[in-house]
Design a protein around this motif. Structure first.
Motif, PDB file in Angstrom:
ATOM      1  N   TYR A   1       0.822  -1.211   0.000  1.00  0.00           N
ATOM      2  CA  TYR A   1       0.000   0.000   0.000  1.00  0.00           C
ATOM      3  C   TYR A   1       0.858   1.265   0.000  1.00  0.00           C
ATOM      4  N   THR A   2       1.772   1.382   0.955  1.00  0.00           N
ATOM      5  CA  THR A   2       2.534   2.623   1.111  1.00  0.00           C
ATOM      6  C   THR A   2       3.457   2.913  -0.067  1.00  0.00           C
TER       7      THR A   2
ATOM      8  N   LEU B   1       1.297   3.957  -3.030  1.00  0.00           N
ATOM      9  CA  LEU B   1       0.739   5.299  -2.859  1.00  0.00           C
ATOM     10  C   LEU B   1       1.790   6.362  -3.171  1.00  0.00           C
TER      11      LEU B   1
ATOM     12  N   ASP C   1      -3.914  -4.538  -2.056  1.00  0.00           N
ATOM     13  CA  ASP C   1      -3.351  -3.412  -1.307  1.00  0.00           C
ATOM     14  C   ASP C   1      -3.155  -2.199  -2.206  1.00  0.00           C
ATOM     15  N   THR C   2      -2.650  -2.435  -3.412  1.00  0.00           N
ATOM     16  CA  THR C   2      -2.403  -1.328  -4.333  1.00  0.00           C
ATOM     17  C   THR C   2      -3.711  -0.722  -4.832  1.00  0.00           C
TER      18      THR C   2
ATOM     19  N   GLU D   1      -6.371  -0.478  -3.074  1.00  0.00           N
ATOM     20  CA  GLU D   1      -6.810   0.384  -1.979  1.00  0.00           C
ATOM     21  C   GLU D   1      -6.033   1.696  -1.978  1.00  0.00           C
ATOM     22  N   ALA D   2      -4.737   1.633  -2.286  1.00  0.00           N
ATOM     23  CA  ALA D   2      -3.947   2.856  -2.401  1.00  0.00           C
ATOM     24  C   ALA D   2      -4.491   3.744  -3.517  1.00  0.00           C
TER      25      ALA D   2
ATOM     26  N   ASP E   1      -7.602   5.520  -2.210  1.00  0.00           N
ATOM     27  CA  ASP E   1      -7.286   6.620  -1.307  1.00  0.00           C
ATOM     28  C   ASP E   1      -6.621   7.771  -2.042  1.00  0.00           C
TER      29      ASP E   1
END
Length: 378
Positions: free
Chosen positions: A203-204, A207, A245-246, A248-249, A252
């Protein structure tokens, strides 16, 4: 909600899932596969299928990039590969395919290192990209972060439409004490073409790559069947979790940026039609295919598959692997299929899976219900 488990008293970690661990759930309402639309768009370019040819010498040559473009996909040429190091790489491709030693042997690795030790030639980058452009398809080329600063002006001058920066892992904040690092945000801002960048597997980092202005983020480490990064470096994130996860990034980042959409592209671990289906179900907009396209009879690897990391001069972390040949590229992608293992008519299988799940558009299919089904469960 987290999924932390105790590994030992001193370490906890998230539970992660591969494509083998998840499955798509059929819906109450089904559709006719003929009504399914597989087209997707990135920046100003629309494609008939969500397929990007991996920038690997066993997969993409100028000729196969052109062929893939004419079939509705996007071929990406490896601008650090044999086609930009050697005037005529065909004899070398034949030699690599004919090597007798076992996969992963020092003999094969040593010979690959020798072949790829030839310098990258700017004039060959220009010549190969011009060949693709003359065919009238979308032109895309790939460089690693290490060579982007050196050759990107040559790539842009050659008239590339999409620029891919691809590495095992690519970060927006690379720190180096001995050389000036590539500032992705400033670099992408100054370019006049859309950039796809990766890999990222969380995710991080995803993002942060989105905040650089990239049009697309590659999820995974690439290489797939030919990569040994997991054994060599201990680095691995199962792809179902990495893509989710990506995605979701991306969600956001859309809120953060006021609606800017960055495409999520699964890169690695997508070798069969079922894995393509699952990658899109987990939130990917498109997939990078390496081994799946290396099985085409036109593929430069002649039934073998390897990546640039297999020839790294200091820390090789890949090998030449036998994938065999399924049939012509058109048959691999659009059928008719003659194999029952998910290696031919990849788009036909995707259409049928989407129809069975009740969807006709790729964006909507990202909402499909999935189950966790541990490998081996019936």
């Amino acid at each position: 909600m987290t999924n932390q488990i105790e590994i030992g008293r001193g370490k906890r970690g998230r539970r992660a899932y591969s494509f083998d661990d998840v499955s798509v759930v059929p819906a109450r309402r089904t559709r006719d596969p003929r009504d399914v639309n597989l087209s997707w768009r990135i920046d100003a370019y629309t494609f008939d299928m969500p397929v990007i040819g991996a920038p690997m010498d066993s997969v993409m040559s100028p000729a196969t990039a052109i062929a893939l473009g004419r079939l509705g996909g996007l071929g990406v040429l490896n601008l650090e590969g044999l086609w930009t190091r050697h005037e005529d790489p065909e004899p070398l491709l034949e030699e690599i395919a004919a090597l007798d030693a076992q996969p992963g042997s020092p003999e094969i690795t040593r010979r690959l290192q020798e072949i790829y030790a030839a310098p990258i030639r700017a004039e060959l980058i220009t010549e190969r990209l011009a060949q693709i452009r003359e065919a009238g398809v979308v032109v895309a080329g790939s460089l690693t972060p290490q060579h982007t600063q050196q050759f990107y002006k040559t790539v842009l001058a050659a008239g590339v439409d999409l620029f891919v920066i691809r590495g095992t892992t690519v970060s927006a904040e690379h720190v180096a004490e001995t050389q000036e690092p590539l500032d992705l945000k400033r670099f992408i801002y100054e370019l006049d073409v859309p950039v796809i960048v990766g890999g990222a597997a969380g995710y991080t980092p995803a993002l942060h790559l989105m905040r650089t202005g990239a049009a697309g983020v590659l999820v995974g480490f690439g290489g797939g069947a030919s990569s040994t990064t997991r054994r060599t470096m201990g680095i691995r994130v199962p792809m179902a979790t990495a893509v989710a996860d990506t995605a979701e990034a991306r969600r956001d980042y859309m809120d953060e940026s006021g609606g800017r959409y960055v495409h999520v592209i699964a890169d690695g671990g997508v070798g069969t039609s079922g894995e393509i289906v699952k990658a899109l179900a987990m939130g990917a907009d498109a997939v990078v295919l390496g081994g799946a396209l290396a099985r085409a009879t036109e593929a430069p690897g002649r039934g073998w598959h390897w990546g640039l990391e297999a020839a790294h001069p200091e820390l090789p972390r890949g090998h030449r692997t036998r994938v065999g040949q399924v049939g012509p590229l058109e048959e691999v992608l659009w059928g008719p299929g003659h194999h029952t293992d998910g290696t031919s008519n990849l788009m036909g299988a995707l259409k049928r899976a989407m129809a069975t799940s009740g969807y006709t558009e790729l964006k909507d299919f990202q909402k499909v219900e999935v189950l966790v089904t541990p490998a081996g469960a019936s």
